[in-house]
Structures are given as C-alpha cells and as structure tokens.
Design a protein around this motif. Structure first.
Motif, PDB file in Angstrom:
ATOM      1  N   HIS A 116      22.886  42.306  43.613  1.00  0.00           N
ATOM      2  CA  HIS A 116      24.243  42.486  43.100  1.00  0.00           C
ATOM      3  C   HIS A 116      25.047  43.393  44.021  1.00  0.00           C
ATOM      4  O   HIS A 116      24.592  44.480  44.367  1.00  0.00           O
ATOM      5  N   PHE A 117      26.263  42.960  44.365  1.00  0.00           N
ATOM      6  CA  PHE A 117      27.134  43.744  45.244  1.00  0.00           C
ATOM      7  C   PHE A 117      28.530  43.857  44.623  1.00  0.00           C
ATOM      8  O   PHE A 117      29.485  43.242  45.104  1.00  0.00           O
ATOM      9  N   PRO A 118      28.645  44.617  43.540  1.00  0.00           N
ATOM     10  CA  PRO A 118      29.940  44.717  42.850  1.00  0.00           C
ATOM     11  C   PRO A 118      30.968  45.502  43.649  1.00  0.00           C
ATOM     12  O   PRO A 118      30.628  46.390  44.440  1.00  0.00           O
ATOM     13  N   ASP A 119      32.215  45.169  43.424  1.00  0.00           N
ATOM     14  CA  ASP A 119      33.336  45.863  44.058  1.00  0.00           C
ATOM     15  C   ASP A 119      34.316  46.231  42.947  1.00  0.00           C
ATOM     16  O   ASP A 119      34.717  45.377  42.165  1.00  0.00           O
ATOM     17  N   ARG A 120      34.687  47.478  42.876  1.00  0.00           N
ATOM     18  CA  ARG A 120      35.586  47.944  41.818  1.00  0.00           C
ATOM     19  C   ARG A 120      37.065  47.657  42.105  1.00  0.00           C
ATOM     20  O   ARG A 120      37.874  47.546  41.186  1.00  0.00           O
ATOM     21  N   LYS A 121      37.430  47.540  43.371  1.00  0.00           N
ATOM     22  CA  LYS A 121      38.846  47.469  43.727  1.00  0.00           C
ATOM     23  C   LYS A 121      39.420  46.062  43.547  1.00  0.00           C
ATOM     24  O   LYS A 121      38.940  45.103  44.148  1.00  0.00           O
ATOM     25  N   ILE A 122      40.462  45.949  42.730  1.00  0.00           N
ATOM     26  CA  ILE A 122      41.187  44.689  42.572  1.00  0.00           C
ATOM     27  C   ILE A 122      42.228  44.620  43.680  1.00  0.00           C
ATOM     28  O   ILE A 122      43.157  45.439  43.726  1.00  0.00           O
ATOM     29  N   VAL A 123      42.062  43.667  44.580  1.00  0.00           N
ATOM     30  CA  VAL A 123      42.907  43.643  45.781  1.00  0.00           C
ATOM     31  C   VAL A 123      44.130  42.737  45.636  1.00  0.00           C
ATOM     32  O   VAL A 123      45.066  42.833  46.423  1.00  0.00           O
ATOM     33  N   ALA A 124      44.131  41.850  44.647  1.00  0.00           N
ATOM     34  CA  ALA A 124      45.260  40.937  44.450  1.00  0.00           C
ATOM     35  C   ALA A 124      45.134  40.322  43.057  1.00  0.00           C
ATOM     36  O   ALA A 124      44.106  40.461  42.396  1.00  0.00           O
ATOM     37  N   THR A 125      46.186  39.642  42.618  1.00  0.00           N
ATOM     38  CA  THR A 125      46.185  38.964  41.321  1.00  0.00           C
ATOM     39  C   THR A 125      46.793  37.579  41.490  1.00  0.00           C
ATOM     40  O   THR A 125      47.433  37.288  42.515  1.00  0.00           O
ATOM     41  N   PRO A 126      46.657  36.700  40.484  1.00  0.00           N
ATOM     42  CA  PRO A 126      47.299  35.375  40.574  1.00  0.00           C
ATOM     43  C   PRO A 126      48.808  35.466  40.705  1.00  0.00           C
ATOM     44  O   PRO A 126      49.450  34.527  41.195  1.00  0.00           O
ATOM     45  N   PHE A 138      34.974  30.478  34.374  1.00  0.00           N
ATOM     46  CA  PHE A 138      34.590  30.703  35.762  1.00  0.00           C
ATOM     47  C   PHE A 138      33.663  31.909  35.865  1.00  0.00           C
ATOM     48  O   PHE A 138      34.056  33.042  35.600  1.00  0.00           O
ATOM     49  N   CYS A 139      32.422  31.675  36.291  1.00  0.00           N
ATOM     50  CA  CYS A 139      31.462  32.746  36.572  1.00  0.00           C
ATOM     51  C   CYS A 139      31.289  32.847  38.086  1.00  0.00           C
ATOM     52  O   CYS A 139      30.748  31.932  38.719  1.00  0.00           O
ATOM     53  N   HIS A 140      31.741  33.943  38.657  1.00  0.00           N
ATOM     54  CA  HIS A 140      31.745  34.073  40.120  1.00  0.00           C
ATOM     55  C   HIS A 140      30.386  34.495  40.660  1.00  0.00           C
ATOM     56  O   HIS A 140      29.406  34.633  39.924  1.00  0.00           O
ATOM     57  N   GLY A 141      30.329  34.712  41.959  1.00  0.00           N
ATOM     58  CA  GLY A 141      29.075  35.038  42.630  1.00  0.00           C
ATOM     59  C   GLY A 141      28.682  36.494  42.497  1.00  0.00           C
ATOM     60  O   GLY A 141      29.233  37.248  41.689  1.00  0.00           O
ATOM     61  N   ASN A 142      27.734  36.921  43.328  1.00  0.00           N
ATOM     62  CA  ASN A 142      27.115  38.237  43.162  1.00  0.00           C
ATOM     63  C   ASN A 142      27.869  39.374  43.828  1.00  0.00           C
ATOM     64  O   ASN A 142      27.513  40.532  43.648  1.00  0.00           O
ATOM     65  N   ALA A 143      28.903  39.064  44.594  1.00  0.00           N
ATOM     66  CA  ALA A 143      29.614  40.103  45.337  1.00  0.00           C
ATOM     67  C   ALA A 143      31.098  40.099  45.000  1.00  0.00           C
ATOM     68  O   ALA A 143      31.652  39.094  44.538  1.00  0.00           O
ATOM     69  N   GLY A 144      31.741  41.252  45.238  1.00  0.00           N
ATOM     70  CA  GLY A 144      33.180  41.337  45.042  1.00  0.00           C
ATOM     71  C   GLY A 144      33.574  41.422  43.589  1.00  0.00           C
ATOM     72  O   GLY A 144      32.910  42.025  42.756  1.00  0.00           O
ATOM     73  N   ASN A 145      34.682  40.751  43.237  1.00  0.00           N
ATOM     74  CA  ASN A 145      35.168  40.695  41.860  1.00  0.00           C
ATOM     75  C   ASN A 145      36.144  39.531  41.733  1.00  0.00           C
ATOM     76  O   ASN A 145      36.300  38.741  42.677  1.00  0.00           O
ATOM     77  N   ILE A 146      36.809  39.423  40.597  1.00  0.00           N
ATOM     78  CA  ILE A 146      37.673  38.261  40.349  1.00  0.00           C
ATOM     79  C   ILE A 146      38.825  38.153  41.344  1.00  0.00           C
ATOM     80  O   ILE A 146      39.324  37.052  41.590  1.00  0.00           O
TER      81      ILE A 146
END
Length: 271
Positions: free
Chosen positions: A31-41, A77-85
């Motif tokens: 698991h490689f989670p990322d807390r920072k939301i870098v953009a939105t729709p 939508f279930c994303h992968g192991n890294a990053g965030n939505i």
C-alpha cells in the motif's frame, strides 16, 4: 574452512533478515497511500460532490460522487494501491464520456479518509461505498457497475460475493498477493511470509454477473499471466480485453482499443 562457514552464516543471516523484514513490512510494500489531493473533477468543469461516509467499523471515508443526467448506470470505482482519487481524473473523464455516473472513494489512510490500512479494512471500505450509493444516493443496485483497477480489482471481486452488481470490470488484476509476490520475489518463501492475501481465486469462481477483464502484456507490475489466470477461473459470462502499455498508463496509451472495449461491454449489458 572457518572463513567459508562464516560467509555461509552471514548469507543465511542476511536472507533470514530479509524474510523478517518482508513479513513485518509487507503492508508498506503493498500500500502506498498519498494524503494530498492534487486536483478535482472541477478542474475540467465536471459537477461533483465531496461526500463523507462511515464504514461498519466507524471509519470516516471520503469520496466524490459525480452525477450525470440520464446516466446509463453508476460506476463504483475502486482505485489501485498508490496515490488517491485525485490521480484518477483521466478515468473519470472516460467513464463520464461513456454516459456513466461515478462514485470514486479513498480507502482508509488514503486522501482525506481516516483509519489505518488493513486487508479486512479495505474490504469493509468497499462495502461501505456500495451501501452509501444505495442508501444515501438511492442508486438502484441493479444499475451499479463495479470497477476495480489493480488492487481495487480484489476489492470489487470480494464485494461482488456479497452483492452482485449489474457487471464487474477488473483491470490490471491479479489472482492473489502471494501469486504476485512469487513473480516479483521468486527467491523468497512468499506463501509462508504472506500476512496479506487479497485472494480472488476462489471468490471469482462464484460470480455469475457479466465480467470484463482488462490487461496489457506490457504491464511491468502485475504480470499479464495473472490477469489471464483470473479470467480463466471466472465463469461465464465473461470477456477479456487485451490492451497495450504500462500498468499505470495502458488505459490511456491504448486509446480507442480501451474505450471501444468498454463501450462494447456496456452495450452488451443492454444499458
């Protein structure tokens, strides 16, 4: 002779140390989670809602619900192991262009979601996301399509064993973490060391909904053979779409092959 024995002892000790670290640190290796939301729709003018919802074990999760008037269905939508939505905007655009509403969420410890990562916890997160769609957004369960990419594929397969969707899409998927580990670390006793499994082999065999499996032979992270094996274990109805490109960019670099494959599969559902 003593010198040789000393070398052997050092090698064995180093190997056992690596095994111990693999056992203790495997969650960090998966698991490689990322807390920072870098953009939105909203970056590309798409209406969306920030939503927060709770799991059965009282963990607060964050996601985006992206409605669409006269949507054909809704993608969970279930994303992968890294990053965030926020790293999945390209996929959001593709699904929206295909006439689908979308609910994408972050697992515990990812993005703005709370909690601590665990395999059972992530399964619970997927169940909570579906429950939110059905109970809060009042989406007809018969019009929900599960989409899982990489690690997310294991989550949607597990979720489908509890609640069958209209259809399930598993992209860049694998049979289990031990199987994947044996490919990546063939010199380690992966099955003995594995505390985390994400095993879809038995689960997928019982899924009677329509299924689309997507994989690239050029995937450098999840071998094509594992995605193909999961497809073979699944019962009909099922479809396999072969794309090209890397694990993280294949869906983009495959262009029309990917989009048309999705379109054809959705069309086969009668929506």
């Amino acid at each position: 002779m003593r010198h040789l024995m000393a070398i052997v002892v050092i090698i064995i000790g180093a190997y056992l140390l690596v095994c111990l670290l693999a056992f203790l640190l495997q969650s960090q290796m998966i698991h490689f989670p990322d807390r920072k939301i870098v953009a939105t729709p909203g970056l590309f003018g798409v209406e969306y809602r920030d939503v927060f919802f709770e799991t059965e074990d009282a963990v607060s999760l964050h996601g985006w619900f992206i409605p669409l008037e006269n949507a054909r269905a809704c993608v969970l939508f279930c994303h992968g192991n890294a990053g965030n939505i926020s790293h999945r905007l390209d996929s959001i655009r593709i699904f929206r262009a295909l006439g689908l509403a979308i609910f994408i969420f972050d697992y515990r410890s990812y993005g703005r979601s709370g909690g601590r990562i665990s395999e059972m916890g992530l399964y619970a997160d997927a169940r909570a996301a579906r429950r939110f769609l059905v109970e809060e957004e009042e989406i007809d369960p018969a019009r929900i399509v599960y989409f899982g990419r990489s690690l997310g594929s294991a989550l949607v397969v597990e979720l489908a064993t509890h609640h069958l969707p209209l259809a399930l899409i598993a992209e860049s998927c694998f049979t289990s973490i031990p199987d994947l580990g044996r490919k990546v670390y063939p010199w380690l006793p992966v099955r003995l060391l594995s505390r985390i499994h994400y095993d879809s082999t038995m689960r997928v065999a019982g899924l009677t909904c329509p299924k689309l499996f997507i994989h690239s032979r050029e995937d450098e992270i999840v071998p094509f053979s594992l995605g193909r094996r999961l497809f073979e274990l699944a019962p009909e109805p099922k479809t396999f779409l072969e794309i090209s490109g890397t694990h993280n960019e294949g869906f983009l670099t495959s262009g029309s092959t990917y989009v048309e494959g999705l379109k054809e599969f959705l069309g086969s559902l009668g929506i």
